[in-house]
Design an enzyme around this catalytic site. Sequence first.
Site, mmCIF file in Angstrom:
data_model
loop_
_atom_site.group_PDB
_atom_site.id
_atom_site.type_symbol
_atom_site.label_atom_id
_atom_site.label_comp_id
_atom_site.label_asym_id
_atom_site.label_seq_id
_atom_site.Cartn_x
_atom_site.Cartn_y
_atom_site.Cartn_z
ATOM 1 C CB THR A 1 -4.861 1.429 -14.046
ATOM 2 O OG1 THR A 1 -4.255 1.628 -15.327
ATOM 3 C CG2 THR A 1 -3.987 1.959 -12.946
ATOM 4 C CE1 TYR A 2 0.022 -0.731 -18.774
ATOM 5 C CE2 TYR A 2 -2.366 -0.670 -18.984
ATOM 6 C CZ TYR A 2 -1.110 -0.373 -19.477
ATOM 7 O OH TYR A 2 -0.978 0.291 -20.671
ATOM 8 C CE LYS B 1 -3.425 2.211 3.020
ATOM 9 N NZ LYS B 1 -4.194 2.038 4.256
ATOM 10 C CB SER C 1 -0.673 2.375 -17.385
ATOM 11 O OG SER C 1 0.101 3.435 -17.891
ATOM 12 N N GLY D 1 -4.211 7.955 -19.693
ATOM 13 C CA GLY D 1 -5.413 7.515 -20.394
ATOM 14 C C GLY D 1 -6.678 7.910 -19.654
ATOM 15 C CB ALA D 2 -9.956 6.198 -19.398
ATOM 16 C CB ALA D 3 -6.773 6.248 -14.933
#
Length: 116
Positions: free
Chosen positions: A57-58, A9, A25, A73-75
């Site tokens: 995501t990665y 974490k 990502s 990207g979308a994130a």
Amino acid sequence: MYKTMLNSKLHQIRVTDANLNYMGSITIDKDLMEKADIFENEKVQVVNIDNGARFETYVISGERGSKEVCLNGAAARLVQVGDTIIILSYVTVEVEKAEKIQPKLLFFDRDNNLLE
């Protein structure tokens, strides 16, 4: 039987960049990835403390020592630069080993410096 357990974490780390025009990502400083036992291309969960967004995501490696945390990207639509987030990685283990898992908990200051 298997259990999915918290592996690491990164708590209250700040977003340093958001790049909507990337395929997707989260980019994380390679040094921080290693300290958190997170691998390139590993799936992670991201929790935005500031707006409540939760997504998966990665990971891709960022420059060592940069303290970079960039949503791509979308994130990138789910964060703003300066937002405080939590990045969670998980591991799937046999149930007999689940209680032995000791997650790596990393805490950060407002400048993404790792706190001891």
